[in-house]
Design a protein around this motif. Sequence first.
Motif, PDB file in Angstrom:
ATOM      1  N   ASN A 224       0.794  -1.229   0.000  1.00 35.59           N
ATOM      2  CA  ASN A 224       0.000   0.000   0.000  1.00 35.59           C
ATOM      3  C   ASN A 224       0.827   1.280   0.000  1.00 35.59           C
ATOM      4  O   ASN A 224       0.306   2.340  -0.343  1.00 35.59           O
ATOM      5  CB  ASN A 224      -0.930   0.021   1.223  1.00 35.59           C
ATOM      6  CG  ASN A 224      -1.940  -1.095   1.193  1.00 35.59           C
ATOM      7  OD1 ASN A 224      -2.431  -1.475   0.134  1.00 35.59           O
ATOM      8  ND2 ASN A 224      -2.248  -1.664   2.354  1.00 35.59           N
ATOM      9  N   VAL A 225       2.114   1.178   0.363  1.00 37.03           N
ATOM     10  CA  VAL A 225       2.934   2.389   0.452  1.00 37.03           C
ATOM     11  C   VAL A 225       4.176   2.292  -0.431  1.00 37.03           C
ATOM     12  O   VAL A 225       4.383   3.121  -1.322  1.00 37.03           O
ATOM     13  CB  VAL A 225       3.349   2.663   1.919  1.00 37.03           C
ATOM     14  CG1 VAL A 225       4.230   3.912   1.985  1.00 37.03           C
ATOM     15  CG2 VAL A 225       2.126   2.820   2.798  1.00 37.03           C
ATOM     16  N   THR A 226       4.993   1.274  -0.195  1.00 36.85           N
ATOM     17  CA  THR A 226       6.288   1.201  -0.877  1.00 36.85           C
ATOM     18  C   THR A 226       6.133   1.029  -2.383  1.00 36.85           C
ATOM     19  O   THR A 226       6.719   1.784  -3.168  1.00 36.85           O
ATOM     20  CB  THR A 226       7.129   0.048  -0.300  1.00 36.85           C
ATOM     21  OG1 THR A 226       7.268   0.226   1.104  1.00 36.85           O
ATOM     22  CG2 THR A 226       8.495   0.019  -0.945  1.00 36.85           C
ATOM     23  N   ILE A 227       5.349   0.041  -2.810  1.00 40.23           N
ATOM     24  CA  ILE A 227       5.212  -0.225  -4.241  1.00 40.23           C
ATOM     25  C   ILE A 227       4.576   0.953  -4.984  1.00 40.23           C
ATOM     26  O   ILE A 227       5.057   1.340  -6.060  1.00 40.23           O
ATOM     27  CB  ILE A 227       4.437  -1.535  -4.468  1.00 40.23           C
ATOM     28  CG1 ILE A 227       5.325  -2.720  -4.066  1.00 40.23           C
ATOM     29  CG2 ILE A 227       4.001  -1.668  -5.927  1.00 40.23           C
ATOM     30  CD1 ILE A 227       4.684  -4.073  -4.255  1.00 40.23           C
ATOM     31  N   PRO A 228       3.500   1.577  -4.480  1.00 40.86           N
ATOM     32  CA  PRO A 228       2.997   2.767  -5.186  1.00 40.86           C
ATOM     33  C   PRO A 228       4.032   3.881  -5.294  1.00 40.86           C
ATOM     34  O   PRO A 228       4.096   4.578  -6.319  1.00 40.86           O
ATOM     35  CB  PRO A 228       1.797   3.197  -4.330  1.00 40.86           C
ATOM     36  CG  PRO A 228       1.345   1.941  -3.687  1.00 40.86           C
ATOM     37  CD  PRO A 228       2.578   1.166  -3.395  1.00 40.86           C
ATOM     38  N   LEU A 229       4.865   4.055  -4.270  1.00 39.71           N
ATOM     39  CA  LEU A 229       5.848   5.131  -4.317  1.00 39.71           C
ATOM     40  C   LEU A 229       6.972   4.846  -5.319  1.00 39.71           C
ATOM     41  O   LEU A 229       7.538   5.780  -5.887  1.00 39.71           O
ATOM     42  CB  LEU A 229       6.441   5.362  -2.923  1.00 39.71           C
ATOM     43  CG  LEU A 229       5.507   6.020  -1.900  1.00 39.71           C
ATOM     44  CD1 LEU A 229       6.170   6.074  -0.535  1.00 39.71           C
ATOM     45  CD2 LEU A 229       5.105   7.422  -2.349  1.00 39.71           C
ATOM     46  N   ILE A 230       7.321   3.582  -5.515  1.00 36.97           N
ATOM     47  CA  ILE A 230       8.384   3.246  -6.473  1.00 36.97           C
ATOM     48  C   ILE A 230       7.800   2.754  -7.800  1.00 36.97           C
ATOM     49  O   ILE A 230       8.522   2.189  -8.627  1.00 36.97           O
ATOM     50  CB  ILE A 230       9.344   2.186  -5.901  1.00 36.97           C
ATOM     51  CG1 ILE A 230       8.621   0.849  -5.682  1.00 36.97           C
ATOM     52  CG2 ILE A 230       9.985   2.665  -4.615  1.00 36.97           C
ATOM     53  CD1 ILE A 230       9.555  -0.301  -5.371  1.00 36.97           C
ATOM     54  N   SER A 231       6.507   2.947  -8.015  1.00 36.41           N
ATOM     55  CA  SER A 231       5.874   2.453  -9.243  1.00 36.41           C
ATOM     56  C   SER A 231       6.492   3.018 -10.528  1.00 36.41           C
ATOM     57  O   SER A 231       6.556   2.305 -11.533  1.00 36.41           O
ATOM     58  CB  SER A 231       4.370   2.734  -9.209  1.00 36.41           C
ATOM     59  OG  SER A 231       4.107   4.117  -9.021  1.00 36.41           O
ATOM     60  N   ALA A 305      -1.539   1.620 -19.946  1.00 36.36           N
ATOM     61  CA  ALA A 305      -1.948   0.988 -18.692  1.00 36.36           C
ATOM     62  C   ALA A 305      -1.301   1.632 -17.472  1.00 36.36           C
ATOM     63  O   ALA A 305      -1.815   1.487 -16.357  1.00 36.36           O
ATOM     64  CB  ALA A 305      -1.607  -0.502 -18.731  1.00 36.36           C
ATOM     65  N   GLN A 306      -0.188   2.345 -17.674  1.00 33.50           N
ATOM     66  CA  GLN A 306       0.500   2.926 -16.516  1.00 33.50           C
ATOM     67  C   GLN A 306      -0.361   3.948 -15.781  1.00 33.50           C
ATOM     68  O   GLN A 306      -0.161   4.188 -14.589  1.00 33.50           O
ATOM     69  CB  GLN A 306       1.799   3.591 -16.964  1.00 33.50           C
ATOM     70  CG  GLN A 306       1.579   4.860 -17.778  1.00 33.50           C
ATOM     71  CD  GLN A 306       2.816   5.720 -17.844  1.00 33.50           C
ATOM     72  OE1 GLN A 306       3.609   5.761 -16.919  1.00 33.50           O
ATOM     73  NE2 GLN A 306       2.985   6.403 -18.961  1.00 33.50           N
ATOM     74  N   LYS A 307      -1.326   4.532 -16.456  1.00 40.58           N
ATOM     75  CA  LYS A 307      -2.173   5.533 -15.816  1.00 40.58           C
ATOM     76  C   LYS A 307      -2.964   4.947 -14.648  1.00 40.58           C
ATOM     77  O   LYS A 307      -3.396   5.672 -13.759  1.00 40.58           O
ATOM     78  CB  LYS A 307      -3.133   6.136 -16.846  1.00 40.58           C
ATOM     79  CG  LYS A 307      -2.429   6.851 -17.999  1.00 40.58           C
ATOM     80  CD  LYS A 307      -3.420   7.350 -19.031  1.00 40.58           C
ATOM     81  CE  LYS A 307      -2.714   8.011 -20.201  1.00 40.58           C
ATOM     82  NZ  LYS A 307      -3.664   8.477 -21.253  1.00 40.58           N
ATOM     83  N   LYS A 308      -3.152   3.622 -14.652  1.00 41.40           N
ATOM     84  CA  LYS A 308      -3.952   2.984 -13.623  1.00 41.40           C
ATOM     85  C   LYS A 308      -3.140   2.545 -12.411  1.00 41.40           C
ATOM     86  O   LYS A 308      -3.732   2.261 -11.366  1.00 41.40           O
ATOM     87  CB  LYS A 308      -4.678   1.774 -14.214  1.00 41.40           C
ATOM     88  CG  LYS A 308      -5.660   2.133 -15.327  1.00 41.40           C
ATOM     89  CD  LYS A 308      -6.379   0.899 -15.838  1.00 41.40           C
ATOM     90  CE  LYS A 308      -7.377   1.266 -16.931  1.00 41.40           C
ATOM     91  NZ  LYS A 308      -8.102   0.063 -17.447  1.00 41.40           N
ATOM     92  N   TRP A 309      -1.808   2.442 -12.561  1.00 45.52           N
ATOM     93  CA  TRP A 309      -1.056   1.924 -11.416  1.00 45.52           C
ATOM     94  C   TRP A 309       0.245   2.659 -11.124  1.00 45.52           C
ATOM     95  O   TRP A 309       0.838   2.447 -10.071  1.00 45.52           O
ATOM     96  CB  TRP A 309      -0.765   0.431 -11.612  1.00 45.52           C
ATOM     97  CG  TRP A 309       0.192   0.133 -12.728  1.00 45.52           C
ATOM     98  CD1 TRP A 309      -0.089   0.018 -14.049  1.00 45.52           C
ATOM     99  CD2 TRP A 309       1.598  -0.130 -12.605  1.00 45.52           C
ATOM    100  NE1 TRP A 309       1.035  -0.274 -14.773  1.00 45.52           N
ATOM    101  CE2 TRP A 309       2.092  -0.380 -13.909  1.00 45.52           C
ATOM    102  CE3 TRP A 309       2.487  -0.166 -11.532  1.00 45.52           C
ATOM    103  CZ2 TRP A 309       3.420  -0.661 -14.161  1.00 45.52           C
ATOM    104  CZ3 TRP A 309       3.833  -0.445 -11.780  1.00 45.52           C
ATOM    105  CH2 TRP A 309       4.272  -0.699 -13.087  1.00 45.52           C
ATOM    106  N   VAL A 310       0.678   3.522 -12.027  1.00 40.87           N
ATOM    107  CA  VAL A 310       1.932   4.264 -11.797  1.00 40.87           C
ATOM    108  C   VAL A 310       1.574   5.614 -11.223  1.00 40.87           C
ATOM    109  O   VAL A 310       0.744   6.357 -11.765  1.00 40.87           O
ATOM    110  CB  VAL A 310       2.725   4.422 -13.103  1.00 40.87           C
ATOM    111  CG1 VAL A 310       4.014   5.198 -12.838  1.00 40.87           C
ATOM    112  CG2 VAL A 310       3.042   3.052 -13.699  1.00 40.87           C
ATOM    113  N   HIS A 311       2.222   5.965 -10.119  1.00 40.67           N
ATOM    114  CA  HIS A 311       1.922   7.213  -9.416  1.00 40.67           C
ATOM    115  C   HIS A 311       3.167   8.105  -9.450  1.00 40.67           C
ATOM    116  O   HIS A 311       4.205   7.762  -8.882  1.00 40.67           O
ATOM    117  CB  HIS A 311       1.529   6.928  -7.959  1.00 40.67           C
ATOM    118  CG  HIS A 311       0.399   5.938  -7.834  1.00 40.67           C
ATOM    119  ND1 HIS A 311      -0.916   6.296  -7.998  1.00 40.67           N
ATOM    120  CD2 HIS A 311       0.413   4.608  -7.585  1.00 40.67           C
ATOM    121  CE1 HIS A 311      -1.681   5.230  -7.829  1.00 40.67           C
ATOM    122  NE2 HIS A 311      -0.896   4.182  -7.575  1.00 40.67           N
TER     123      HIS A 311
END
Length: 314
Positions: A224-231, A305-311
């Motif tokens: 919920n934190v690490t992966i979204p930040l390094i997406s 597709a990156q628009k849905k999961w890359v922040h």
Amino acid sequence: MTRTETRAPRAAGATRATRRPSALARAERRQALGFITPAVLGLSLFTIVPVGLAIVMSLFDWPIFGDRTFVGLGNYVELLTSSPDFWPALRNSVVFAILYVPLNIAIALGLALLLGPRIRGRAIFRILFFIPVVTPIVANVLVWKLILQPDGLLNGISTSVFGIELPNFLVDQNWAMIAIVVMSVWAGMGYNMLVLTAALEQLPQSVVEAARIDGARGWRLLVNVTIPLISPALFFAAVMTIISALQVFAQPQLLTGGGPGTSTIPIVMFIYNTGFKFQDLGLAAAGAWILFVLIIGITALQFRAQKKWVHYEH
């Protein structure tokens, strides 16, 4: 004549003078031209010209020796409809990518998380994991070939320690592709490990600490934190790894020779065999362009597709 009228010609002359490039500016332009000329020549000779020639060749029946005959889109039609080896080779490349890409990124992320600031000597471990990336791929493949052979290191340890005789991974149709994937992951995961390590070291600690105060620990903190930040770094790793996976060549060529049968011949090896073994450069060029379109299409889908999961941080 008024004072304003007498000053006008001088002002115009001064403007023209200032518009002229100075000697220093002209020298800088010549220097810049000198610096970029080798790069432009190299790009033209080794990229632009070959790409243009490949387009032309794909429209001809182009043997290495002999007359060339214009066939238009005939080479593309032959590959897509009547070639017995094109679709199996493309399937092998896709299977390799499906197995290789998730393993590469997952192991690279695990190593990046493991070799965090609390690990002493982490710089040495990073260097050790990165060495296979900078080692010539031919050397890596030959070492693994010695390990995986029936009389190799792996089977010797398994037989002497556990009394189990392992299959011949390089000629067994059930294991040959897996052997190529394992060897490729070992050789390539160090690059993504460094990319993800750099991303982890740039994490905003205030956000991480706030998540920990709210009770996020372990798996929840990672997902919920690490992966979204390094997406963004994960997205870059995924794009580059998929592109390299679809262009795999040296590993199956040297490790299994494309065998057993044609079970490990990827699309690039098919293109190579078509052009230089069967001496049909036109058909090989058409195959290369089909692969190019496939890679471009997959990359475009990834960017959508990156628009849905890359922040991204704004």
